[in-house]
Design an enzyme around this catalytic site. Structure first.
Site, PDB file in Angstrom:
ATOM      1  N   HIS A  41     -41.743 -29.960  47.822  1.00  0.00           N
ATOM      2  CA  HIS A  41     -42.242 -31.308  47.585  1.00  0.00           C
ATOM      3  C   HIS A  41     -42.331 -31.618  46.094  1.00  0.00           C
ATOM      4  O   HIS A  41     -43.405 -31.621  45.503  1.00  0.00           O
ATOM      5  CB  HIS A  41     -43.604 -31.489  48.261  1.00  0.00           C
ATOM      6  CG  HIS A  41     -43.504 -31.673  49.735  1.00  0.00           C
ATOM      7  ND1 HIS A  41     -44.527 -31.382  50.605  1.00  0.00           N
ATOM      8  CD2 HIS A  41     -42.494 -32.146  50.498  1.00  0.00           C
ATOM      9  CE1 HIS A  41     -44.149 -31.651  51.842  1.00  0.00           C
ATOM     10  NE2 HIS A  41     -42.920 -32.104  51.800  1.00  0.00           N
ATOM     11  N   GLU A 126     -45.440 -28.173  57.155  1.00  0.00           N
ATOM     12  CA  GLU A 126     -45.799 -26.800  57.509  1.00  0.00           C
ATOM     13  C   GLU A 126     -46.560 -26.749  58.826  1.00  0.00           C
ATOM     14  O   GLU A 126     -46.341 -25.863  59.654  1.00  0.00           O
ATOM     15  CB  GLU A 126     -46.623 -26.149  56.396  1.00  0.00           C
ATOM     16  CG  GLU A 126     -46.939 -24.695  56.674  1.00  0.00           C
ATOM     17  CD  GLU A 126     -47.805 -24.045  55.621  1.00  0.00           C
ATOM     18  OE1 GLU A 126     -48.583 -23.138  55.988  1.00  0.00           O
ATOM     19  OE2 GLU A 126     -47.728 -24.436  54.435  1.00  0.00           O
ATOM     20  N   ASN A 225     -50.646 -28.502  48.068  1.00  0.00           N
ATOM     21  CA  ASN A 225     -51.338 -27.596  47.148  1.00  0.00           C
ATOM     22  C   ASN A 225     -51.695 -28.300  45.842  1.00  0.00           C
ATOM     23  O   ASN A 225     -52.722 -28.011  45.236  1.00  0.00           O
ATOM     24  CB  ASN A 225     -50.514 -26.322  46.919  1.00  0.00           C
ATOM     25  CG  ASN A 225     -49.359 -26.520  45.956  1.00  0.00           C
ATOM     26  OD1 ASN A 225     -49.526 -26.423  44.745  1.00  0.00           O
ATOM     27  ND2 ASN A 225     -48.179 -26.800  46.495  1.00  0.00           N
TER      28      ASN A 225
END
Length: 308
Positions: A41, A126, A225
């Protein structure tokens, strides 16, 4: 102006491996090579690979059968490689090995007759990939502590949990704590599912945040993240925190009065973006730059045989 650079920051081993897989596939098979979903990403990474000959798509239906296809680092539902094999396509799976570990754990729990709770964010690739490893209904998604409080299992004695690899360490600990309080017999992963890189980057931000008037996190809006790093910085005491795609995205007015700025980068952001950001500061301020390192990383993942 004082700049504190968090370390570790930027690319993790899984991201580095995934990018290498696309590059090697282009070298071996020539362009175009198709990639199902963004390989990682980050728009800068994707655009560079597009210039090399990668074509990014969201479905196998968009891929011709005579060209290779790479599956992204986030992992894919089990039916995707099965469909690629049925169509006799050349495919390379760039799923991060630490995501694959979660898939294996979920399969193990399922075979043991346990219902599986997946702690993660709905709609993230995910999560879609992990839930797609097993039949519908085998995995229940829990996103918050409130979800954990209201979750009703089929059988509390046959329950397990796994997690998305890019979550907030602290938020996840709260959710796990609530599940373990309610269901003491719940089976846990052998080793924590949140990956080493996510944990290390959050630890580095925690270490510098309280000293910073603002923390800038380089990363994409779609990067889980990276978004977690903004949350961690604010929780750890930063005056402000912001997610920026690159140096051009800075609102310099936000830095009025700031004496100390922290800088980090999500696991899919290249170091070149950090260097460009430092250069942008140098153009405007008399800088003192230091690095705050909480640990060293030496993890390397092998490439798949097809592109090794």
């Amino acid at each position: 102006m004082r700049l504190i650079l968090a370390a570790p920051r930027g690319f993790c081993a899984g991201v580095d491996r995934a990018i290498q897989i696309v590059e090697r596939a282009i070298e071996r098979f020539g362009a175009p090579v198709y990639v199902r979903h963004e390989i990682v990403h980050n728009r800068h990474v994707v655009q560079r690979l597009e210039r090399l000959g990668a074509v990014f798509v969201e479905s196998l239906d968009e891929c011709p059968t005579d060209r290779p296809v790479v599956f992204s680092a986030h992992g894919v539902p089990k039916h995707v490689p099965e469909e690629a094999a049925r169509r006799e396509m050349i495919y390379v799976d760039a799923t991060c090995p630490l995501v694959s570990k979660v898939h294996v754990e979920a399969e193990r729990h399922y075979k043991a007759g346990r219902e599986i709770v997946l702690i993660g964010h709905a709609g993230h690739p995910e999560v879609i990939g992990t839930m797609g490893q097993l039949p519908e209904g085998a995995i229940a998604l829990v996103e918050t502590v409130e979800d954990a409080r209201s979750f009703t299992p089929r059988d509390p004695a046959k329950l397990s949990f796994v997690t998305q690899t890019t979550l907030s360490v602290d938020d996840t600990a709260e959710i796990v704590g609530e599940l373990q309080r309610r269901f003491p017999e719940i089976a846990a992963p052998h080793k924590e599912d949140i990956c080493y890189a996510t944990t290390n980057r959050q630890a580095a931000v925690k270490a510098l945040a309280a000293d910073c008037d603002i923390v800038l996190v380089i990363g994409s809006e779609t990067s889980s993240n990276s978004k977690r790093l903004v949350e961690v910085a604010l929780r750890a005491g930063a005056g402000k925190a912001a997610l920026i795609e690159d140096s051009r995205a800075i609102d310099w007015r936000e830095l009025d009065g700031a004496a100390t700025v922290g800088i980090t980068a999500g696991a899919s952001a290249p170091e070149s973006l950090v260097e460009n950001l430092i250069a942008a500061f140098e153009d405007r301020f008399d800088l003192a730059v230091e690095e705050l390192r909480v640990t060293d990383e030496n993890v390397v993942f092998k490439l798949p045989r097809l592109v090794a």
